[in-house]
Design a protein around this motif. Structure first.
Motif, PDB file in Angstrom:
ATOM      1  N   ASP A 227      60.763  68.819  -8.804  1.00 24.27           N
ATOM      2  CA  ASP A 227      60.591  70.237  -9.160  1.00 24.27           C
ATOM      3  C   ASP A 227      59.142  70.594  -9.473  1.00 24.27           C
ATOM      4  OD1 ASP A 227      60.183  69.068 -11.616  1.00 24.27           O
ATOM      5  OD2 ASP A 227      61.860  70.073 -12.621  1.00 24.27           O
ATOM      6  N   GLN A 228      58.254  69.593  -9.435  1.00 28.36           N
ATOM      7  CA  GLN A 228      56.814  69.776  -9.664  1.00 28.36           C
ATOM      8  C   GLN A 228      56.491  70.330 -11.058  1.00 28.36           C
ATOM      9  OE1 GLN A 228      56.438  72.194  -5.877  1.00 28.36           O
ATOM     10  NE2 GLN A 228      54.717  70.816  -5.543  1.00 28.36           N
ATOM     11  N   GLN A 229      57.417  70.250 -11.987  1.00 29.84           N
ATOM     12  CA  GLN A 229      57.230  70.817 -13.314  1.00 29.84           C
ATOM     13  C   GLN A 229      56.809  69.744 -14.315  1.00 29.84           C
ATOM     14  OE1 GLN A 229      57.507  74.286 -13.765  1.00 29.84           O
ATOM     15  NE2 GLN A 229      57.593  74.037 -11.522  1.00 29.84           N
ATOM     16  N   TYR A 230      55.961  70.132 -15.255  1.00 27.23           N
ATOM     17  CA  TYR A 230      55.534  69.245 -16.327  1.00 27.23           C
ATOM     18  C   TYR A 230      54.953  70.106 -17.433  1.00 27.23           C
ATOM     19  CZ  TYR A 230      51.132  70.169 -13.937  1.00 27.23           C
ATOM     20  OH  TYR A 230      50.076  70.790 -13.351  1.00 27.23           O
ATOM     21  N   THR A 231      54.926  69.547 -18.643  1.00 27.69           N
ATOM     22  CA  THR A 231      54.343  70.276 -19.770  1.00 27.69           C
ATOM     23  C   THR A 231      52.867  69.918 -19.907  1.00 27.69           C
ATOM     24  OG1 THR A 231      54.796  68.565 -21.416  1.00 27.69           O
ATOM     25  CG2 THR A 231      56.566  70.164 -20.954  1.00 27.69           C
ATOM     26  N   GLU A 232      52.146  70.748 -20.618  1.00 26.43           N
ATOM     27  CA  GLU A 232      50.727  70.463 -20.842  1.00 26.43           C
ATOM     28  C   GLU A 232      50.563  69.168 -21.628  1.00 26.43           C
ATOM     29  OE1 GLU A 232      46.726  72.363 -22.940  1.00 26.43           O
ATOM     30  OE2 GLU A 232      48.509  73.610 -22.695  1.00 26.43           O
ATOM     31  N   LEU A 233      51.443  68.932 -22.614  1.00 26.81           N
ATOM     32  CA  LEU A 233      51.357  67.718 -23.410  1.00 26.81           C
ATOM     33  C   LEU A 233      51.555  66.490 -22.523  1.00 26.81           C
ATOM     34  CD1 LEU A 233      51.121  66.272 -26.139  1.00 26.81           C
ATOM     35  CD2 LEU A 233      53.606  66.596 -26.430  1.00 26.81           C
ATOM     36  N   GLU A 354      48.119  55.801 -30.135  1.00 31.32           N
ATOM     37  CA  GLU A 354      49.293  55.835 -31.009  1.00 31.32           C
ATOM     38  C   GLU A 354      49.611  57.242 -31.508  1.00 31.32           C
ATOM     39  OE1 GLU A 354      51.204  53.586 -34.899  1.00 31.32           O
ATOM     40  OE2 GLU A 354      49.092  53.267 -34.383  1.00 31.32           O
ATOM     41  N   ASN A 355      48.606  58.001 -31.905  1.00 33.25           N
ATOM     42  CA  ASN A 355      48.842  59.366 -32.381  1.00 33.25           C
ATOM     43  C   ASN A 355      49.564  60.209 -31.356  1.00 33.25           C
ATOM     44  OD1 ASN A 355      48.055  59.676 -34.993  1.00 33.25           O
ATOM     45  ND2 ASN A 355      45.923  60.111 -34.503  1.00 33.25           N
ATOM     46  N   PHE A 356      49.139  60.079 -30.105  1.00 37.36           N
ATOM     47  CA  PHE A 356      49.723  60.882 -29.041  1.00 37.36           C
ATOM     48  C   PHE A 356      51.116  60.381 -28.664  1.00 37.36           C
ATOM     49  CE2 PHE A 356      45.216  61.585 -28.855  1.00 37.36           C
ATOM     50  CZ  PHE A 356      45.119  62.948 -28.621  1.00 37.36           C
ATOM     51  N   VAL A 357      51.333  59.077 -28.794  1.00 32.81           N
ATOM     52  CA  VAL A 357      52.666  58.521 -28.567  1.00 32.81           C
ATOM     53  C   VAL A 357      53.643  59.138 -29.554  1.00 32.81           C
ATOM     54  CG1 VAL A 357      54.060  56.426 -28.551  1.00 32.81           C
ATOM     55  CG2 VAL A 357      51.717  56.359 -27.706  1.00 32.81           C
ATOM     56  N   GLN A 358      53.213  59.241 -30.797  1.00 29.46           N
ATOM     57  CA  GLN A 358      54.075  59.832 -31.826  1.00 29.46           C
ATOM     58  C   GLN A 358      54.383  61.293 -31.505  1.00 29.46           C
ATOM     59  OE1 GLN A 358      52.465  59.500 -35.780  1.00 29.46           O
ATOM     60  NE2 GLN A 358      54.467  59.741 -36.737  1.00 29.46           N
ATOM     61  N   ARG A 359      53.375  62.051 -31.082  1.00 27.95           N
ATOM     62  CA  ARG A 359      53.589  63.460 -30.732  1.00 27.95           C
ATOM     63  C   ARG A 359      54.544  63.606 -29.551  1.00 27.95           C
ATOM     64  NH1 ARG A 359      47.965  66.164 -29.636  1.00 27.95           N
ATOM     65  NH2 ARG A 359      49.372  67.771 -28.830  1.00 27.95           N
ATOM     66  N   LEU A 360      54.359  62.772 -28.529  1.00 27.52           N
ATOM     67  CA  LEU A 360      55.211  62.875 -27.348  1.00 27.52           C
ATOM     68  C   LEU A 360      56.641  62.461 -27.661  1.00 27.52           C
ATOM     69  CD1 LEU A 360      55.320  63.528 -24.333  1.00 27.52           C
ATOM     70  CD2 LEU A 360      54.722  61.138 -23.867  1.00 27.52           C
ATOM     71  N   TYR A 401      52.076  50.095 -26.097  1.00 29.35           N
ATOM     72  CA  TYR A 401      52.498  51.492 -26.144  1.00 29.35           C
ATOM     73  C   TYR A 401      52.634  52.147 -24.771  1.00 29.35           C
ATOM     74  CZ  TYR A 401      51.484  51.352 -31.153  1.00 29.35           C
ATOM     75  OH  TYR A 401      51.480  51.044 -32.487  1.00 29.35           O
ATOM     76  N   SER A 402      51.873  51.679 -23.772  1.00 25.19           N
ATOM     77  CA  SER A 402      51.807  52.433 -22.516  1.00 25.19           C
ATOM     78  C   SER A 402      53.139  52.478 -21.786  1.00 25.19           C
ATOM     79  CB  SER A 402      50.708  51.867 -21.608  1.00 25.19           C
ATOM     80  OG  SER A 402      50.968  50.525 -21.248  1.00 25.19           O
ATOM     81  N   GLY A 403      53.908  51.374 -21.811  1.00 24.15           N
ATOM     82  CA  GLY A 403      55.215  51.400 -21.161  1.00 24.15           C
ATOM     83  C   GLY A 403      56.143  52.423 -21.797  1.00 24.15           C
ATOM     84  N   PHE A 404      56.112  52.525 -23.121  1.00 23.53           N
ATOM     85  CA  PHE A 404      56.925  53.507 -23.832  1.00 23.53           C
ATOM     86  C   PHE A 404      56.489  54.922 -23.466  1.00 23.53           C
ATOM     87  CE2 PHE A 404      57.864  55.611 -28.132  1.00 23.53           C
ATOM     88  CZ  PHE A 404      59.169  55.916 -27.775  1.00 23.53           C
ATOM     89  N   VAL A 405      55.165  55.125 -23.371  1.00 22.34           N
ATOM     90  CA  VAL A 405      54.649  56.442 -22.983  1.00 22.34           C
ATOM     91  C   VAL A 405      55.136  56.813 -21.588  1.00 22.34           C
ATOM     92  CG1 VAL A 405      52.556  57.688 -22.331  1.00 22.34           C
ATOM     93  CG2 VAL A 405      52.631  56.441 -24.477  1.00 22.34           C
ATOM     94  N   TYR A 406      55.047  55.877 -20.656  1.00 20.98           N
ATOM     95  CA  TYR A 406      55.462  56.177 -19.288  1.00 20.98           C
ATOM     96  C   TYR A 406      56.959  56.466 -19.222  1.00 20.98           C
ATOM     97  CZ  TYR A 406      50.856  54.364 -18.041  1.00 20.98           C
ATOM     98  OH  TYR A 406      49.501  54.152 -17.944  1.00 20.98           O
ATOM     99  N   ASP A 407      57.729  55.784 -20.055  1.00 23.42           N
ATOM    100  CA  ASP A 407      59.162  56.077 -20.127  1.00 23.42           C
ATOM    101  C   ASP A 407      59.386  57.483 -20.685  1.00 23.42           C
ATOM    102  OD1 ASP A 407      61.949  55.477 -19.947  1.00 23.42           O
ATOM    103  OD2 ASP A 407      61.974  55.061 -22.090  1.00 23.42           O
ATOM    104  N   LEU A 408      58.642  57.855 -21.710  1.00 27.58           N
ATOM    105  CA  LEU A 408      58.742  59.213 -22.263  1.00 27.58           C
ATOM    106  C   LEU A 408      58.343  60.266 -21.224  1.00 27.58           C
ATOM    107  CD1 LEU A 408      57.160  58.638 -25.802  1.00 27.58           C
ATOM    108  CD2 LEU A 408      59.574  59.077 -25.313  1.00 27.58           C
ATOM    109  N   LEU A 409      57.441  59.887 -20.314  1.00 31.59           N
ATOM    110  CA  LEU A 409      57.008  60.800 -19.260  1.00 31.59           C
ATOM    111  C   LEU A 409      57.954  60.782 -18.054  1.00 31.59           C
ATOM    112  CD1 LEU A 409      53.152  60.121 -19.247  1.00 31.59           C
ATOM    113  CD2 LEU A 409      54.310  62.167 -20.098  1.00 31.59           C
TER     114      LEU A 409
END
Length: 463
Positions: A227-233, A354-360, A401-409
């Motif tokens: 759908d080509q959609q994503y958030t700014e965060l 880490e800060n950004f992981v928490q926000r996401l 942290y990066s694997g968790f971030v990619y999963d969140l994305l």
């Protein structure tokens, strides 16, 4: 009537091959010989310090300080062209900009770009952000691979045949090739995944063209998602990940590979394919996949890890101890994502991340999982230090942290390491240009043979 020829399974290890393998496996060389000949295995000394094999102007990794003439572990620092990466991140975030493009400019040219230079550089990358005619159909789609790093390597090597000056290693031509690869890697990786997803997993096939008004991070999400959609965060955190993974000194395995292979005078495509082969390894770029699988195993085997909305730290600590005792997960005795070859007290990339992981995680409604990661990051170093001789401290590294971030994305695990490559090719390019500019000598370290010499035996006299 002639017999039908037996179908051969070329992926099978036959009994004959197993017998030959027993002959081919080298006898382990006694550890005392490494000590006797003062060989630093892995090009690292007994304290884990890297053996100095070259000089670089590109980046610096530090994890020590000198107190009263004695080296002591310190919080880690990473510098791109002499500038603290934390300052770089703080700078573009405070101005509301994406940072990967200017980071790439800095790594390649040694200075931060002003606005006209940055705009010109982005426009150049956009010009190169396309594949040769029919390349997607003939190279990517017709031979999909179940491994995205192998697919990326193959596509990189195939681009050699579309380049009329592929073997020209003059600096202007190499820079042109590197810039094209930097711009094309997101297409090669994501389109390779789409081909795999369609032909191997029977999913719908959707190919989006890149949008030249978007940043590299935005374009990755744009061409990946149906759908080509994503958030700014989401886009900003992916951009941050690209910045933090872009470079890590000439001694990391893949960048050192670029130096070694480039020193032979080979072409850019071969050098980058060699780097991709290095990065694919689970001890290098594939580490975040190990972390993700380890954490899934933790959640499966510690059912009460989130007792009453709070992390059950005793149960988590018991599982981590089993990891160290080789009784859990892959029984390797490792807690993946904890510790680093260079960093000791902290990995600056993980600190920034880490800060950004928490926000996401909060935005995705998965704060409990973040709390679990935070608990492991806190408990694991304590357990490791309690039972192992430590020359330096250990801490969570960026792979934790990066694997968790990619999963969140919602990035597929097949793309975790290719995303790393999309970022790190900026550093590889800088190192290739540096090697070609600075030296004309092939890198050729020494290996000492410790096997005694023997007489040749004629065929008839062999047992």
């Amino acid at each position: 009537m002639a017999k039908e020829p037996k179908e051969i399974n070329y992926s099978e290890v036959t009994p004959q091959v197993r017998r030959l393998a027993k002959k081919s496996v080298a006898q382990p060389i006694p550890q005392k010989l490494y000590t006797q000949y003062k060989v630093n295995r892995g090009l690292r000394d007994l304290k884990g310090n890297g053996v100095l094999t070259g000089l670089t102007n590109i980046s610096e990794v530090t994890a020590k300080k000198v107190v009263d003439g004695v080296e002591m572990p310190a919080d880690g620092k990473l510098y791109y062209r002499g500038i603290d990466v934390e300052d770089i991140v703080r700078g573009f975030l405070s101005e509301g900009r994406f940072g990967f493009e200017e980071t790439t400019y800095l790594l390649l040219f040694g200075e931060l770009p002003n606005k006209p230079q940055l705009d010109e550089f982005k426009a150049l990358l956009h010009t190169y952000c396309s594949l040769p005619p029919k390349f997607t159909r003939d190279i990517i789609m017709k031979a999909p691979s179940k491994d995205m790093m192998n697919a990326l390597s193959r596509s990189t090597l195939m681009l050699y045949y579309y380049d009329d000056n592929a073997d020209d290693i003059s600096i202007p031509n190499v820079l042109r090739q590197c810039l094209q690869l930097i711009a094309r890697f997101p297409l090669l990786a994501v389109y390779g995944y789409h081909a795999y997803n369609h032909y191997e997993k029977d999913q719908s096939l959707v190919i989006h063209q890149p949008d030249h008004s978007l940043s590299v991070a935005e374009n990755i999400l744009h061409i990946l998602r149906p759908d080509q959609q994503y958030t700014e965060l989401e886009a900003r955190i992916l951009d941050l990940s690209l910045v933090l993974h872009a470079e890590h000194g000439g001694g990391n395995n893949s960048s050192f590979t670029v130096h070694v292979v480039s020193s032979s005078g080979t072409d850019t495509y071969s050098a980058m394919a060699a780097a991709l082969g290095s990065l694919k390894g689970p001890k290098h770029g594939g580490a975040n996949i190990r972390v993700s699988r380890m954490m899934e195993d933790l959640k499966e085997n510690v059912p009460n890890w989130n007792a009453g909305g709070n992390i059950h730290e005793d149960a988590v600590a018991d599982y981590l101890q089993k990891l160290l005792d080789k009784q859990a997960f892959d029984k390797a005795g490792l807690i993946y994502g904890i510790g680093h070859a260079v960093y000791s007290l902290s990995d600056p990339r993980a600190v920034v991340f880490e800060n950004f992981v928490q926000r996401l995680s909060a935005a995705k409604g998965r704060e409990e999982e973040y709390n679990l990661y935070a608990a492991v990051a806190r408990l694991a170093p304590q357990l490791i230090a309690s039972e192992r001789t430590m020359y330096k401290g250990v801490s969570a590294n960026i792979d934790f942290y990066s694997g968790f971030v990619y999963d969140l994305l919602d990035l597929p695990m097949e793309l975790y390491t290719p995303i790393f490559a999309i970022s790190r090719i900026s550093g590889w390019s800088a190192h290739r240009i540096e090697e070609l500019s600075q030296s004309s000598r092939i890198i050729r370290p020494a290996y000492k043979s410790v096997l005694p010499r023997r007489e040749y035996v004629p065929l008839q006299g062999r047992e």
